[in-house]
Design an enzyme around this catalytic site. Structure first.
Site, PDB file in Angstrom:
ATOM      1  N   ASN A  35       0.873  -1.165   0.000  1.00 60.19           N
ATOM      2  CA  ASN A  35       0.000   0.000   0.000  1.00 60.19           C
ATOM      3  C   ASN A  35       0.916   1.222   0.000  1.00 60.19           C
ATOM      4  O   ASN A  35       1.440   1.620   1.042  1.00 60.19           O
ATOM      5  CB  ASN A  35      -0.884  -0.047   1.260  1.00 60.19           C
ATOM      6  CG  ASN A  35      -1.795   1.154   1.370  1.00 60.19           C
ATOM      7  OD1 ASN A  35      -1.715   2.092   0.571  1.00 60.19           O
ATOM      8  ND2 ASN A  35      -2.663   1.140   2.364  1.00 60.19           N
ATOM      9  N   LYS A  56       3.163   0.777   3.193  1.00 57.64           N
ATOM     10  CA  LYS A  56       2.746  -0.215   4.191  1.00 57.64           C
ATOM     11  C   LYS A  56       2.810  -1.557   3.492  1.00 57.64           C
ATOM     12  O   LYS A  56       2.431  -1.663   2.328  1.00 57.64           O
ATOM     13  CB  LYS A  56       1.275   0.019   4.590  1.00 57.64           C
ATOM     14  CG  LYS A  56       1.079   0.984   5.709  1.00 57.64           C
ATOM     15  CD  LYS A  56      -0.391   0.872   6.192  1.00 57.64           C
ATOM     16  CE  LYS A  56      -0.834   2.203   6.725  1.00 57.64           C
ATOM     17  NZ  LYS A  56      -2.262   2.375   6.818  1.00 57.64           N
ATOM     18  N   ARG A  65      -2.696  -2.026  -3.307  1.00 56.22           N
ATOM     19  CA  ARG A  65      -3.869  -1.179  -3.108  1.00 56.22           C
ATOM     20  C   ARG A  65      -3.749  -0.039  -4.118  1.00 56.22           C
ATOM     21  O   ARG A  65      -2.712   0.635  -4.186  1.00 56.22           O
ATOM     22  CB  ARG A  65      -3.866  -0.612  -1.698  1.00 56.22           C
ATOM     23  CG  ARG A  65      -4.976   0.384  -1.533  1.00 56.22           C
ATOM     24  CD  ARG A  65      -4.851   1.107  -0.232  1.00 56.22           C
ATOM     25  NE  ARG A  65      -5.986   1.997  -0.067  1.00 56.22           N
ATOM     26  CZ  ARG A  65      -5.915   3.162   0.547  1.00 56.22           C
ATOM     27  NH1 ARG A  65      -4.777   3.585   1.034  1.00 56.22           N
ATOM     28  NH2 ARG A  65      -6.983   3.909   0.664  1.00 56.22           N
ATOM     29  N   HIS A 108     -12.586   3.523   0.180  1.00 53.79           N
ATOM     30  CA  HIS A 108     -12.644   2.523   1.266  1.00 53.79           C
ATOM     31  C   HIS A 108     -13.448   1.290   0.845  1.00 53.79           C
ATOM     32  O   HIS A 108     -13.944   0.549   1.703  1.00 53.79           O
ATOM     33  CB  HIS A 108     -13.330   3.078   2.536  1.00 53.79           C
ATOM     34  CG  HIS A 108     -12.556   4.118   3.267  1.00 53.79           C
ATOM     35  ND1 HIS A 108     -13.173   5.161   3.929  1.00 53.79           N
ATOM     36  CD2 HIS A 108     -11.236   4.283   3.474  1.00 53.79           C
ATOM     37  CE1 HIS A 108     -12.264   5.924   4.503  1.00 53.79           C
ATOM     38  NE2 HIS A 108     -11.074   5.413   4.234  1.00 53.79           N
ATOM     39  N   ASN A 120      -8.760   7.866  10.067  1.00 55.89           N
ATOM     40  CA  ASN A 120      -8.322   9.235   9.749  1.00 55.89           C
ATOM     41  C   ASN A 120      -9.183   9.808   8.635  1.00 55.89           C
ATOM     42  O   ASN A 120      -9.548  10.964   8.646  1.00 55.89           O
ATOM     43  CB  ASN A 120      -6.846   9.240   9.376  1.00 55.89           C
ATOM     44  CG  ASN A 120      -5.981   9.108  10.609  1.00 55.89           C
ATOM     45  OD1 ASN A 120      -6.268   9.734  11.639  1.00 55.89           O
ATOM     46  ND2 ASN A 120      -4.955   8.288  10.528  1.00 55.89           N
ATOM     47  N   ARG A 169     -10.365  16.630   7.474  1.00 53.97           N
ATOM     48  CA  ARG A 169     -11.135  17.006   6.271  1.00 53.97           C
ATOM     49  C   ARG A 169     -12.540  17.426   6.670  1.00 53.97           C
ATOM     50  O   ARG A 169     -13.142  16.826   7.562  1.00 53.97           O
ATOM     51  CB  ARG A 169     -11.236  15.821   5.306  1.00 53.97           C
ATOM     52  CG  ARG A 169      -9.916  15.427   4.710  1.00 53.97           C
ATOM     53  CD  ARG A 169     -10.089  14.215   3.804  1.00 53.97           C
ATOM     54  NE  ARG A 169      -8.983  13.307   3.997  1.00 53.97           N
ATOM     55  CZ  ARG A 169      -9.020  12.004   3.753  1.00 53.97           C
ATOM     56  NH1 ARG A 169     -10.105  11.450   3.284  1.00 53.97           N
ATOM     57  NH2 ARG A 169      -7.957  11.267   3.966  1.00 53.97           N
ATOM     58  N   PHE A 215      -8.930  11.088  17.991  1.00 56.16           N
ATOM     59  CA  PHE A 215     -10.147  10.968  18.800  1.00 56.16           C
ATOM     60  C   PHE A 215      -9.856  10.636  20.259  1.00 56.16           C
ATOM     61  O   PHE A 215     -10.642  10.960  21.139  1.00 56.16           O
ATOM     62  CB  PHE A 215     -11.117   9.952  18.171  1.00 56.16           C
ATOM     63  CG  PHE A 215     -11.941  10.572  17.086  1.00 56.16           C
ATOM     64  CD1 PHE A 215     -11.335  11.072  15.947  1.00 56.16           C
ATOM     65  CD2 PHE A 215     -13.318  10.712  17.215  1.00 56.16           C
ATOM     66  CE1 PHE A 215     -12.081  11.687  14.948  1.00 56.16           C
ATOM     67  CE2 PHE A 215     -14.075  11.317  16.228  1.00 56.16           C
ATOM     68  CZ  PHE A 215     -13.456  11.807  15.096  1.00 56.16           C
ATOM     69  N   GLU A 220      -8.147  -4.780   5.236  1.00 56.28           N
ATOM     70  CA  GLU A 220      -8.074  -4.525   3.794  1.00 56.28           C
ATOM     71  C   GLU A 220      -6.953  -5.333   3.138  1.00 56.28           C
ATOM     72  O   GLU A 220      -7.096  -5.810   2.018  1.00 56.28           O
ATOM     73  CB  GLU A 220      -7.856  -3.030   3.557  1.00 56.28           C
ATOM     74  CG  GLU A 220      -9.099  -2.215   3.895  1.00 56.28           C
ATOM     75  CD  GLU A 220      -8.806  -0.755   4.211  1.00 56.28           C
ATOM     76  OE1 GLU A 220      -8.260  -0.486   5.305  1.00 56.28           O
ATOM     77  OE2 GLU A 220      -9.111   0.104   3.389  1.00 56.28           O
TER      78      GLU A 220
HETATM   79  P1  ADP Z   1      -6.332   5.244   8.822  1.00 56.34           P
HETATM   80  O1  ADP Z   1      -7.524   5.860   8.167  1.00 56.34           O
HETATM   81  O2  ADP Z   1      -5.101   6.090   8.721  1.00 56.34           O
HETATM   82  O3  ADP Z   1      -6.131   3.784   8.497  1.00 56.34           O
HETATM   83  P2  ADP Z   1      -7.172   4.268  11.408  1.00 56.34           P
HETATM   84  O4  ADP Z   1      -8.297   3.454  10.893  1.00 56.34           O
HETATM   85  O5  ADP Z   1      -5.997   3.572  11.998  1.00 56.34           O
HETATM   86  O6  ADP Z   1      -6.691   5.333  10.366  1.00 56.34           O
HETATM   87  O7  ADP Z   1      -7.799   5.239  12.526  1.00 56.34           O
HETATM   88  C1  ADP Z   1      -7.018   6.182  13.162  1.00 56.34           C
HETATM   89  C2  ADP Z   1      -7.895   6.923  14.153  1.00 56.34           C
HETATM   90  O8  ADP Z   1      -8.404   5.992  15.120  1.00 56.34           O
HETATM   91  C3  ADP Z   1      -7.131   7.976  14.910  1.00 56.34           C
HETATM   92  O9  ADP Z   1      -7.637   9.238  14.553  1.00 56.34           O
HETATM   93  C4  ADP Z   1      -7.472   7.725  16.347  1.00 56.34           C
HETATM   94  O10 ADP Z   1      -8.041   8.898  16.858  1.00 56.34           O
HETATM   95  C5  ADP Z   1      -8.552   6.672  16.342  1.00 56.34           C
HETATM   96  N1  ADP Z   1      -8.403   5.760  17.479  1.00 56.34           N
HETATM   97  C6  ADP Z   1      -7.531   4.758  17.644  1.00 56.34           C
HETATM   98  N2  ADP Z   1      -7.694   4.153  18.856  1.00 56.34           N
HETATM   99  C7  ADP Z   1      -8.708   4.815  19.476  1.00 56.34           C
HETATM  100  C8  ADP Z   1      -9.355   4.702  20.745  1.00 56.34           C
HETATM  101  N3  ADP Z   1      -8.984   3.782  21.630  1.00 56.34           N
HETATM  102  N4  ADP Z   1     -10.364   5.554  21.021  1.00 56.34           N
HETATM  103  C9  ADP Z   1     -10.742   6.489  20.148  1.00 56.34           C
HETATM  104  N5  ADP Z   1     -10.176   6.646  18.931  1.00 56.34           N
HETATM  105  C10 ADP Z   1      -9.171   5.840  18.607  1.00 56.34           C
END
Ligand code: ADP
Length: 402
Positions: free
Chosen positions: A7, A14, A89, A178, A209, A239, A282, A384
């Site tokens: 990816n 990745k 990807r 996605h 994200n 965003r 978050f 994924e």
């Molecule tokens: P990406 O879209 O880059 O793959 P991820 O799916 O890994 O991102 O999601 C990342 C987000 O998940 C971060 O913004 C983080 O805030 C949130 N996150 C991860 N663990 C927790 C948690 N325990 N509680 C709340 N939010 C979380």
């Protein structure tokens, strides 16, 4: 079959390496283009390796990953010939690719054409494909597209209400992203319900994200929140998601901002970061909100309210729903977001079980609705890369048979 999944982002790669469905190694190479590129490499049961290298472009990055995979101490392969296929990807497949595809010269030419509508995302994906073509010229490669799953959307869902010529001439329409994740978790939900995927109405929320939601009716994506680009739809980390299209025009005029500056404003400085002024993470927003930070709390409210409205609209679009699925870093881990989003939706038949929601173990798939809830609510970790590995295996095996 041993499959490498890549990816490639603008400054990162990745990777995961599979033997059939078993993951043997994974890693992330970041800060490509610098003398401080960082490789994090993990093999199950061994200590994680962190190294810093000068990596100026993607091919050198992919070469480092291949070297690491065959390294006698760090790797999982005796020789590079053990890699039987590579799955990539690819973010944007436009209207050309409605399914995963074996990469041929003809496919590469079409992917080059897609750069026009995905100038940020597709070039690094292509760089990964070219790197493998150069380094492993005899190994078959497969492209798995973020947009492909949503190619089943009907015109009424994907057309924007702008002059039709822009669709015909410039291919401006909703594509959605996605797709690999929405497809994976919706099929997993069907398994958890013990029903056929093709008989269900599902809503899947991929919250990371970048965040998006999809309406999946009888096995087909019929609507999704991301659009021509991944900027549309839900509120995201940085965003803005849906916004009155007049706003950027107004800001440009009032503040004298350039096209690039407004692009950066909406993509990198908006979302929950823009509202809170604190973070796009978050975990931080939840901590600061609990300590009384009003804007962090507001950012969470705006995020969840938008998501709630989308869920309602997709129930209307499908005339019902059997299950709502949460996935992605936020969807899988934030019981607070799930609770804020699904509270007060009993009229739609959605009843969250508070104890199941907060008690869900990290990394597990679980049902978090009450037994009486007409609509089931699931948390399902996405994967994924596994989908990419499986598609790659299937397509390369089919090619060998035919
Ligand atoms: P990406 O879209 O880059 O793959 P991820 O799916 O890994 O991102 O999601 C990342 C987000 O998940 C971060 O913004 C983080 O805030 C949130 N996150 C991860 N663990 C927790 C948690 N325990 N509680 C709340 N939010 C979380």
């Amino acid at each position: 079959m041993k499959v490498l999944v890549l990816n490639c982002g603008s400054s990162s790669v990745k990777y995961k390496f599979y033997d059939d469905d078993q993951q043997l190694a994974e890693g992330l190479l970041e800060k490509i283009g610098t003398s401080q590129a960082q490789l994090n490499h993990t093999v199950a049961g061994r200590k994680k390796i962190v190294e810093v290298h000068e990596i100026l472009e993607h091919q050198a990055g992919v070469e480092l990953i291949l070297r690491t995979l065959v390294d006698p101490e760090k790797g999982v392969l005796k020789t590079i010939d053990e890699i039987q296929a590579v799955g990539h990807r690819v973010v944007h497949g436009a209207e050309t690719f409605a399914a995963s595809t074996l990469i041929t010269d003809e496919v590469l030419a079409k992917l080059e054409e897609c750069i026009d509508i995905a100038p940020l995302h597709n070039p690094p994906n292509l760089a990964g494909i070219y790197a493998i073509t150069h380094l492993l010229p005899t190994v078959p490669q497969v492209g798995v597209f973020d947009t492909a799953f949503h190619q089943t959307m009907p015109e009424k869902a994907f057309l924007y209400a702008i002059p039709h010529v822009f669709y015909l001439r410039n291919h401006i329409r909703k594509y959605g992203f996605h797709g690999t994740s929405h497809s994976y978790v919706s099929r997993e939900a069907a398994l958890m319900l013990g029903k056929s995927f093709e008989e269900l109405k599902l809503i899947t929320c991929h919250l990371g994200n970048g965040s998006s939601i999809a309406a999946i009716d009888h096995g087909k994506s019929v609507d999704t929140s991301m659009g021509f680009t991944p900027l549309e739809g839900l509120v995201m980390g940085t965003r803005c998601g849906d916004i009155d299209p007049a706003v950027p025009l107004y800001i440009m005029n009032k503040e004298g901002l350039s096209l690039q500056e407004v692009n950066s404003l909406l993509n990198k400085h908006s979302g929950v970061l823009g509202i809170s002024g604190v973070s796009n993470d978050f975990r931080t927003l939840e901590e600061e909100s609990a300590k009384g930070d009003k804007r962090c709390s507001l950012a969470l409210d705006v995020f969840c309210y938008r998501l709630k409205k989308y869920i309602g609209s997709y129930v209307a679009a499908m005339n019902g729903v059997d299950a709502v699925v949460f996935t992605g870093g936020i969807g899988e881990n934030s019981d607070d977001v799930r609770d804020r989003t699904l509270s007060d939706m009993e009229f739609l038949g959605i009843e969250l079980d508070g104890a199941k929601n907060t008690g869900k173990k990290r990394g597990d798939a679980a049902c978090i609705s009450t037994d009486a809830s007409r609509v089931k609510v699931f948390v399902i970790p996405t994967n994924e890369e596994l989908v990419i590995a499986r598609d790659t295996r299937r397509i390369v095996t089919d090619k060998a048979v035919n």
